[in-house]
Design an enzyme around this catalytic site. Structure first.
Site, PDB file in Angstrom:
ATOM      1  N   SER A 135     -26.913  37.493  -5.595  1.00  0.00           N
ATOM      2  CA  SER A 135     -25.896  36.684  -4.927  1.00  0.00           C
ATOM      3  C   SER A 135     -25.238  35.674  -5.855  1.00  0.00           C
ATOM      4  O   SER A 135     -24.649  36.040  -6.857  1.00  0.00           O
ATOM      5  CB  SER A 135     -26.527  36.007  -3.712  1.00  0.00           C
ATOM      6  N   HIS A 136     -25.399  34.391  -5.536  1.00  0.00           N
ATOM      7  CA  HIS A 136     -24.703  33.332  -6.274  1.00  0.00           C
ATOM      8  C   HIS A 136     -25.527  32.828  -7.456  1.00  0.00           C
ATOM      9  O   HIS A 136     -25.101  31.914  -8.149  1.00  0.00           O
ATOM     10  CB  HIS A 136     -24.437  32.169  -5.318  1.00  0.00           C
ATOM     11  N   ASP A 299     -18.552  34.618  -3.871  1.00  0.00           N
ATOM     12  CA  ASP A 299     -19.689  34.515  -4.790  1.00  0.00           C
ATOM     13  C   ASP A 299     -19.979  35.830  -5.519  1.00  0.00           C
ATOM     14  O   ASP A 299     -19.196  36.779  -5.456  1.00  0.00           O
ATOM     15  CB  ASP A 299     -20.937  34.041  -4.036  1.00  0.00           C
ATOM     16  N   ASP A 301     -21.822  38.484  -5.091  1.00  0.00           N
ATOM     17  CA  ASP A 301     -21.797  39.773  -4.394  1.00  0.00           C
ATOM     18  C   ASP A 301     -20.776  39.813  -3.261  1.00  0.00           C
ATOM     19  O   ASP A 301     -20.759  40.759  -2.473  1.00  0.00           O
ATOM     20  CB  ASP A 301     -23.190  40.112  -3.860  1.00  0.00           C
ATOM     21  N   ASP A 303     -20.255  37.972  -0.499  1.00  0.00           N
ATOM     22  CA  ASP A 303     -20.499  37.670   0.917  1.00  0.00           C
ATOM     23  C   ASP A 303     -20.218  36.211   1.279  1.00  0.00           C
ATOM     24  O   ASP A 303     -20.027  35.892   2.439  1.00  0.00           O
ATOM     25  CB  ASP A 303     -21.900  38.110   1.375  1.00  0.00           C
ATOM     26  N   ARG A 304     -20.184  35.321   0.285  1.00  0.00           N
ATOM     27  CA  ARG A 304     -19.894  33.912   0.599  1.00  0.00           C
ATOM     28  C   ARG A 304     -18.410  33.609   0.451  1.00  0.00           C
ATOM     29  O   ARG A 304     -17.687  34.331  -0.236  1.00  0.00           O
ATOM     30  CB  ARG A 304     -20.659  32.989  -0.355  1.00  0.00           C
ATOM     31  N   LYS A 398     -22.587  38.754   5.963  1.00  0.00           N
ATOM     32  CA  LYS A 398     -21.502  37.786   5.887  1.00  0.00           C
ATOM     33  C   LYS A 398     -20.467  38.347   4.923  1.00  0.00           C
ATOM     34  O   LYS A 398     -20.772  39.203   4.103  1.00  0.00           O
ATOM     35  CB  LYS A 398     -21.997  36.419   5.472  1.00  0.00           C
TER      36      LYS A 398
HETATM   37  C1  G1P Z   1     -29.614  30.413   1.052  1.00  0.00           C
HETATM   38  C2  G1P Z   1     -28.837  29.804   2.194  1.00  0.00           C
HETATM   39  C3  G1P Z   1     -28.887  30.715   3.401  1.00  0.00           C
HETATM   40  C4  G1P Z   1     -28.361  32.102   3.012  1.00  0.00           C
HETATM   41  C5  G1P Z   1     -29.114  32.627   1.799  1.00  0.00           C
HETATM   42  C6  G1P Z   1     -28.533  33.934   1.294  1.00  0.00           C
HETATM   43  O1  G1P Z   1     -30.956  30.603   1.432  1.00  0.00           O
HETATM   44  O2  G1P Z   1     -29.333  28.531   2.515  1.00  0.00           O
HETATM   45  O3  G1P Z   1     -28.118  30.164   4.441  1.00  0.00           O
HETATM   46  O4  G1P Z   1     -28.508  32.997   4.081  1.00  0.00           O
HETATM   47  O5  G1P Z   1     -29.063  31.675   0.737  1.00  0.00           O
HETATM   48  O6  G1P Z   1     -27.202  33.785   0.891  1.00  0.00           O
HETATM   49  P1  G1P Z   1     -32.138  29.568   1.020  1.00  0.00           P
HETATM   50  O7  G1P Z   1     -32.122  29.452  -0.475  1.00  0.00           O
HETATM   51  O8  G1P Z   1     -31.774  28.260   1.670  1.00  0.00           O
HETATM   52  O9  G1P Z   1     -33.391  30.170   1.590  1.00  0.00           O
HETATM   53 ZN    ZN Z   2     -24.041  36.302  -1.841  1.00  0.00          ZN
END
Ligand code: G1P
Ligand code: ZN
Length: 565
Positions: A135-136, A299, A301, A303-304, A398
């Site tokens: 992801s990010h 981000d 991948d 989704d954000r 998302k």
């Molecule tokens: C974080 C975000 C959560 C999201 C997840 C995946 O998770 O807070 O809302 O679903 O990334 O993108 P966390 O690191 O808080 O467990």
């Molecule tokens: Zn992501």
């Protein structure tokens, strides 16, 4: 390996659905790793962890061993293009062939954004998908890598599935692969790998078609043709090709609208995280007299999302509430939406919209997987998280670009600026001031101690006053899924005050090093004259209450958070 033994293995694994005589796989012995329990969103580790020994293979074999619908079925495969993506894809293709997967749909170049993977799984009736992404989180040889399994509805595997995969990783003794050359990932087409058909697909086409079926593309085209200026920052991650095709080539935004559009293995050395800190270059483009009218980022991948107007930041919680309030302006939702959902730490702004619209509103634990059942059951159409996640029932993830197009659709239909739409929303529903404070890289022990101390104090808090505010409730959030009755406990400590303010504490489940403490702060302001404050100012008293209550400085040694969003 003797043929009889192979026959036995084949029978034992349930592969009698496929003709064993044609399957040429090799079984390799392996030893379990103890740390392969998926977190909030799949298994995420440092690249070096994934590259050691059979680490990736163990996890993938555990998926094949437990998700038997993949045998003889279709698997969707792709990732965000980060370092190790291509290598991992070749490993998984060979293992898929050895495990009797009938067909693999893999994105060209090994790319598929997370929402596009969800779209492809649903469209082609795949048994499931493997998405390679952290992801990010930063990429590159010293960055992070990740893998997650999505089920046939296109959504992240529910906890019972991830727990079964994890249980398998603890007892695994062998994995299967075949001895074949790499598949050509850069050319579209169909290839045969042993008995498995590999289809290299355009990663954008199906997703772009889906977007065109949801939104009023003509209205958005007219908005852009009329001089409404936008920018989209793909942060050198996977959404570059998607945004370029949809915003520039289909909707007519001028070339150069998409910045940082080329996916890079290390995201250009940056954090592909769309927030005010990491997308500072984009934020600057919205400021001053030359500021663009609308800007957005996505981000690693895809989704954000982050939504900005000229000189205006829309919090993800407000974004969900505004989109829900304006849902009927979007053609796919013209008839109204049945309900909405938000993760527990997300602000309660959307709750007020749902109440006004007379529709259901659900509060779920953090993580998109908890929305899946509600979406499948048709109870909700929109959902979101404060962590820059917004989406709808069109896929089961998302979806960053969906949120961008939803905003453009609403902007085109209303003919107002972003700032006017959001401040008008506050006037109508009240403003939920909101902020999240993250303390990153703290010692796991200190983080656990802090949460333990907080939990111990919960029973005594209701009815007491903290800095003059009366505590209405104090609990550790537990969720019972209204569709399948499954219970998820210990999802975050919440303290609610009688004036509607809230403080939530939880530890991140996506980090790869040490612990991250997240403190979520929210207050409600119905008075229009007081709605124009900086959230850090409006929330100042609550911030200090949170710090004292959890003894953050004493236990972590930190005087201030690392990231404020
Ligand atoms: C974080 C975000 C959560 C999201 C997840 C995946 O998770 O807070 O809302 O679903 O990334 O993108 P966390 O690191 O808080 O467990
Ligand atoms: Zn992501």
């Amino acid at each position: 390996m003797g043929r009889d033994f192979k026959m036995w293995l084949w029978y034992k694994s349930g592969q009698f659905l496929r003709d064993p005589s044609n399957m040429h796989f090799t079984t390799y012995s392996t030893h379990p790793f103890k740390d392969q329990r998926p977190g909030t969103s799949g298994l995420r580790k440092r690249v070096e962890v994934f590259r050691q020994g059979n680490y990736l293979k163990n996890f993938v074999q555990s998926v094949f061993d437990t998700q038997r619908e993949l045998v003889g079925g279709t698997l969707v495969l792709g990732g965000d293009g980060r370092f190790y993506n291509r290598e991992a894809i070749q490993i998984i293709l060979r293992m898929a062939a050895a495990n009797g997967v009938a067909r693999v749909l893999v994105g060209q170049g090994g790319l598929l954004s997370t929402p596009a993977a969800s779209c492809v799984i649903r469209k082609y009736g795949a048994a499931g998908g493997l998405i390679l992404s952290a992801s990010h989180n930063p990429g590159g040889p010293d960055g992070d890598f990740g893998i997650k399994y999505n089920t046939a509805n296109g959504g992240p595997a529910p906890e019972k599935v991830t727990e079964a995969i994890y249980a398998r990783t603890l007892e695994i003794t062998n994995f299967r692969s075949i001895d074949e050359e790499d598949v050509e990932l850069d050319d579209l087409g169909s290839y045969q790998l042993s008995e498995t058909q590999i289809e290299v697909i355009d990663p954008v086409a199906d997703y772009a078609d889906l977007m065109a079926s949801i939104f009023d593309f003509d209205a958005i085209r007219a908005l852009l043709a009329g001089g409404f200026r936008i920018r989209f920052d793909a942060m050198h991650a996977v959404t570059g090709p998607y945004a370029t095709r949809i915003l520039e080539q289909t909707l007519g935004a001028p070339a150069g609208t998409v910045i940082n559009g080329e996916p890079l293995e290390d995201f250009g050395g940056h954090h592909p995280d769309p927030n005010l800190v990491h997308a500072a270059e984009l934020v600057a483009m919205t400021q001053g007299p030359d500021g663009v009218d609308f800007a957005a980022a996505s981000d690693g991948d895809g989704d954000r999302n982050m939504i900005l107007g000229r000189d205006f930041f829309v919090t993800p919680s407000d974004s969900l509430a505004v989109l829900a309030a304006n849902a009927t302006l979007i053609p796919a939702h013209r008839g109204g939406i049945p309900g909405v959902a938000r993760s527990m730490p997300t602000s309660q702004a959307v709750d007020r919209v749902a109440a006004a619209m007379g529709i259901e509103c659900f509060e779920t634990p953090t993580g998109w997987k908890f929305f899946g059942n509600l979406l499948d059951a048709g109870r909700i159409a929109f959902c979101g998280e404060e962590s820059f996640g917004t989406g709808s029932n069109h896929v089961r993830e998302k979806d960053g670009l969906w949120a961008v197009l939803a905003w453009l659709n609403v902007l085109a239909a209303r003919g107002q600026s972003v700032a006017d739409i959001v401040t008008g929303h506050w006037q109508q529903y009240g403003r939920n001031y909101y902020s999240r404070h993250d303390y990153e890289g703290i010692k796991g022990k200190a983080a656990d101690q802090l949460m333990k101390d907080l939990r111990a104090r919960l029973p005594q808090l209701p009815g007491t006053f903290l800095d003059g505010l009366e505590v209405g409730y104090a609990d550790d959030f537990s969720y019972t899924d209204p569709i399948d009755g499954s219970v998820s406990q210990r999802q975050g400590v919440r303290i609610g005050f009688s004036n509607g303010s809230r403080i939530v504490f939880r530890l991140s489940g996506t980090g790869t090093v040490d612990a991250t403490l997240r403190v979520y702060l929210e207050s409600f302001e119905p008075n229009v004259a007081s709605q124009g404050l900086d959230p850090q100012v409006a929330l100042a008293a609550l911030i200090s209450t949170a710090n004292e209550l959890a003894q953050i400085q004493l236990l972590t040694g930190r005087a201030a958070p690392d990231v404020i969003t």
